[in-house]
Design an enzyme around this catalytic site. Sequence first.
Site, short mmCIF file in Angstrom:
data_model
loop_
_atom_site.label_atom_id
_atom_site.label_comp_id
_atom_site.label_asym_id
_atom_site.label_seq_id
_atom_site.Cartn_x
_atom_site.Cartn_y
_atom_site.Cartn_z
CE LYS A 70 58.11 129.40 45.86
NZ LYS A 70 57.89 129.68 47.30
CB THR A 72 55.61 120.93 49.87
OG1 THR A 72 54.50 121.58 50.49
CG2 THR A 72 55.52 119.44 50.13
NE ARG A 93 59.46 133.40 51.78
CZ ARG A 93 58.43 133.61 50.96
NH1 ARG A 93 57.97 134.83 50.80
NH2 ARG A 93 57.88 132.62 50.30
CE LYS A 104 51.43 130.97 49.45
NZ LYS A 104 52.67 131.74 49.34
CB ALA A 272 58.48 136.88 46.49
CG PHE A 300 54.67 134.77 44.85
CD1 PHE A 300 53.51 134.01 44.94
CD2 PHE A 300 54.76 135.91 45.64
CE1 PHE A 300 52.47 134.37 45.78
CE2 PHE A 300 53.73 136.27 46.49
CZ PHE A 300 52.58 135.50 46.57
CG PHE A 381 48.84 116.72 41.57
CD1 PHE A 381 47.86 117.09 42.48
CD2 PHE A 381 49.97 117.52 41.45
CE1 PHE A 381 48.01 118.23 43.25
CE2 PHE A 381 50.12 118.65 42.21
CZ PHE A 381 49.13 119.01 43.13
CD1 TRP A 409 51.53 117.85 50.19
CD2 TRP A 409 50.60 115.83 49.94
NE1 TRP A 409 50.28 117.89 50.77
CE2 TRP A 409 49.69 116.67 50.64
CE3 TRP A 409 50.23 114.51 49.68
CZ2 TRP A 409 48.43 116.23 51.07
CZ3 TRP A 409 48.98 114.06 50.11
CH2 TRP A 409 48.10 114.92 50.79
#
Length: 555
Positions: A70, A72, A93, A104, A272, A300, A381, A409
């Site tokens: 998200k 990224t 954030r 994480k 979140a 999230f 991917f 990405w």
Amino acid sequence: MLSDIEIAQACKLRPITDIAESLDIDDAYIEQYGRYKAKVSLSLLNDHPDRHGKLILVTAITPTPAGEGKTTTAIGLADALRRIGRKSVIAMREPSLGPVFGIKGGACGGGYAQVVPMEDINLHFTGDIHAIGAANNLLAAMLDNHIYQGNALNIDPESITWTRCVDMNDRQLRMIRDGLGAKINGVPRSDRFEISVATETMAIFCMASSVSDLKARLARVIVGYTYDGKPVTAGDLKAVGAMAALLKDAIKPNLVQTLEGTPAFVHGGPFANIAHGCNSVTATRMAMRLGDYAVTEAGFGADLGAEKFLDIKCRLAGLVPSAVVLVATVRALKIHGGLDKTQLAHEDLGALAMGMPNLLRHVSNMKDVYGLPTVVAVNRFPTDTDAEIALVRESCRDAGVEAVICDVWARGGEGGIELAGEVVKLCEEPSDFRFAYDPGGSIEDSIRAVVQRVYRGRDIEIQPVAREQIDRLSQLGMAHMPVCIAKTQYSFSDDKKKLGAPEDFTVTVREVKASAGAGFLVVLTGDVLTMPGLPGVPAAEQIDVDDNGKISGLF
């Protein structure tokens, strides 16, 4: 293949003064923190021309171990908008040290879609979260000292709701007994710590529009109750001025940049799943004031971050988003369809079809509940097959939205150009933005509305302690406040094992507390915790620094 940190370290950053100049920010508003970071004075919001750029929310499906991307995507989208000639600005954030050193990792995006300097942002940055912790713990110290010094306010120590905090995952501090030993050590009582990003201090920090507003919100903070049930506030303890003094610089938004030089405000960092999950209102307003498109993200899945962004932040700050980007991956959807994470590299249309209801429920919420134009961004991917992508596209089209392949990405802004074009188109479409519920009824009604309309559960079960708290808060006239529901991020329900799009479940409400300064009520459900713990192998074990100060292992 280069790691995220190696990509970031190889980037030649522009001086932050150049980034500010690209936004027409005069030097008078800039306070530099080295060459590549700066704080921007809040007075810019009053002095700069009153322009309102389009606000774009980036959210995601229910998270899985496969990852969704998200943040990224939000960064890559902003870069892509610049590539097609649109003046975009990011508002996101600040990372918490807890996840950085826990499971994480960092939160600055990934690959070629990152905000930089990523090491600084992921670690101490400009000290905002440290300042929030200091202000929070100052109030806790003044509260306990007041009781020790005679308790003129008649505070019941067993009714104290204010907690201490630290910005680190530390399960040892979830429940403690302090003030032990000789009388000089304080008054013995039960206590607990929260992670700094779950505190009301952080929420107030993110909602405040000025120093005066900050002080007014801090004054309303309820720290506990008297023996006869009356609330005691930070204002009663005369702690407001000192707390605000600790936060006076922190509340100024931080300006940094992406790998491609797109301006980014990185400010405030509430979780979140246990807090409201959005960056500061001031950062969002600056992004909207200075750019034609302000790209922001909420933590999230859309049932958590997006719901709170829309029902809390937009409601209280008067913001109206123009479009929503809902991020998904084929891999994550196959996990929601029951596939094990070790089996994701092989085509499985059956598992994908079984997992699609999770994505489609989030789509329905954004379109039908909130009335917002929505596009699905599919982070592709190498193992995703053409047939799997086709299934996602077809299912989304049947639901009335487009699914756009996103490759930011690997390719940065170039990999998000198709998504940027779709977002620009959506921003020109009419929207019928509305909230999921009207908090004008009872507290139970507000909680039930979120559970039934957004989570699609059957009902709520209120435990006795929570019932007492709801009754007390209702008597204090707080039923009009929106609710910030804390629950697991891994399911629409309060049971993390219920993947996909579960139905006919009940959400257990175990605690309800007032964040009177922030302007909402926090509702704890299931077994959610406000102080995370470190995993068996913390990310901290891989982080190091050499003699030249170069950091490694930070993603």
